[in-house]
Design an enzyme around this catalytic site. Structure first.
Site, PDB file in Angstrom:
ATOM      1  N   GLY A   1       0.783  -1.236   0.000  1.00  0.00           N
ATOM      2  CA  GLY A   1       0.000   0.000   0.000  1.00  0.00           C
ATOM      3  C   GLY A   1       0.807   1.274   0.000  1.00  0.00           C
ATOM      4  O   GLY A   1       1.949   1.310  -0.417  1.00  0.00           O
ATOM      5  N   SER A   2       0.223   2.345   0.423  1.00  0.00           N
ATOM      6  CA  SER A   2       0.784   3.683   0.523  1.00  0.00           C
ATOM      7  C   SER A   2      -0.094   4.681  -0.218  1.00  0.00           C
ATOM      8  O   SER A   2      -1.273   4.802   0.092  1.00  0.00           O
ATOM      9  CB  SER A   2       2.231   3.767   0.052  1.00  0.00           C
ATOM     10  N   ARG A   3       0.430   5.368  -1.268  1.00  0.00           N
ATOM     11  CA  ARG A   3      -0.334   6.437  -1.893  1.00  0.00           C
ATOM     12  C   ARG A   3       0.009   6.576  -3.365  1.00  0.00           C
ATOM     13  O   ARG A   3       1.156   6.358  -3.763  1.00  0.00           O
ATOM     14  CB  ARG A   3      -0.043   7.765  -1.177  1.00  0.00           C
TER      15      ARG A   3
END
Length: 215
Positions: free
Chosen positions: A184-186
């Site tokens: 994940g993250s952005r």
């Protein structure tokens, strides 16, 4: 190469490219400790958490097939819209936060030619931190019917590895798989000047499906 496991005659479970360095050692350790448990039950102390971790990775790194949505610009990532910000140059940045529970494969927001894939070194702050723009990231530029479109994959505190699937010079279709952010993250997408966003903060998005521009 994709790794696929038949779940039923009419369905197929697909794992994302680029997960082998994480998944294979964990799965091998889980299998080995499970076998050792037959000799000594104390090995279950290791086999159970390793088995659970392997199951979690299978879920985290799933890569389902999807019917591509309609619209000029589609979301490049599964997640929740974290911010919608006007940019000084007239563009609008739409930031999508990806949790560890989201699908981690990113998709091309629109059809075009990949003109640049640039890795930029940086930190590993949580993606919700206002300074996470300076994190480890990969900056993409696409030559499209709307002009140059920029997309940025941003690593976070947990996601420390970004895996591009294509390189500069490639031609991509809208909704095509183009890369992976492990855990994940952005992902930020910059809407060209004059194109209004069709999503708002807190809205859920699906990569390659959710339209993020107003028609």
């Amino acid at each position: 190469m994709y790794v696929s496991v038949d779940l039923a005659k009419t369905s197929r479970f697909r794992l994302a490219r680029g997960v082998s360095p994480w998944l294979l050692p964990t799965a091998a350790a889980a299998a080995a400790t499970a076998l050792l448990t037959r000799r000594d039950r104390r090995w279950a102390l290791a086999a159970v958490p390793l088995g659970a971790l392997t199951g979690g990775m299978l879920w985290f790194f799933r890569d389902p097939d999807r019917e591509v949505g309609t619209g000029r610009i589609l979301s490049p990532a599964d997640g929740v819209v974290q911010s919608v910000d006007p940019w000084p140059d007239g563009r609008t940045r739409v930031a999508v936060f990806m949790s560890p529970l989201n699908v981690h494969v990113n998709r091309a927001p629109l059809a075009g030619n990949v003109t640049s894939v640039q890795h930029v070194a940086g930190g590993f702050l949580p993606a919700f931190n206002k300074d996470s723009d300076q994190n480890e990231r990969v900056v993409w530029h696409f030559e499209t019917a709307l002009g140059d479109v920029e997309m940025v994959q941003i690593a976070g505190a947990v996601a420390r590895r970004i895996v591009p699937y294509v390189s500069a010079g490639a031609k991509v279709a809208q909704g095509e798989r183009i890369g992976l952010i492990r855990l994940g993250s952005r992902v930020d997408i910059y809407l060209p000047e004059g194109i209004a966003p069709a999503v708002s903060v807190g809205e859920k998005t699906v990569a390659g499906v959710t339209r993020i521009d107003h028609g």
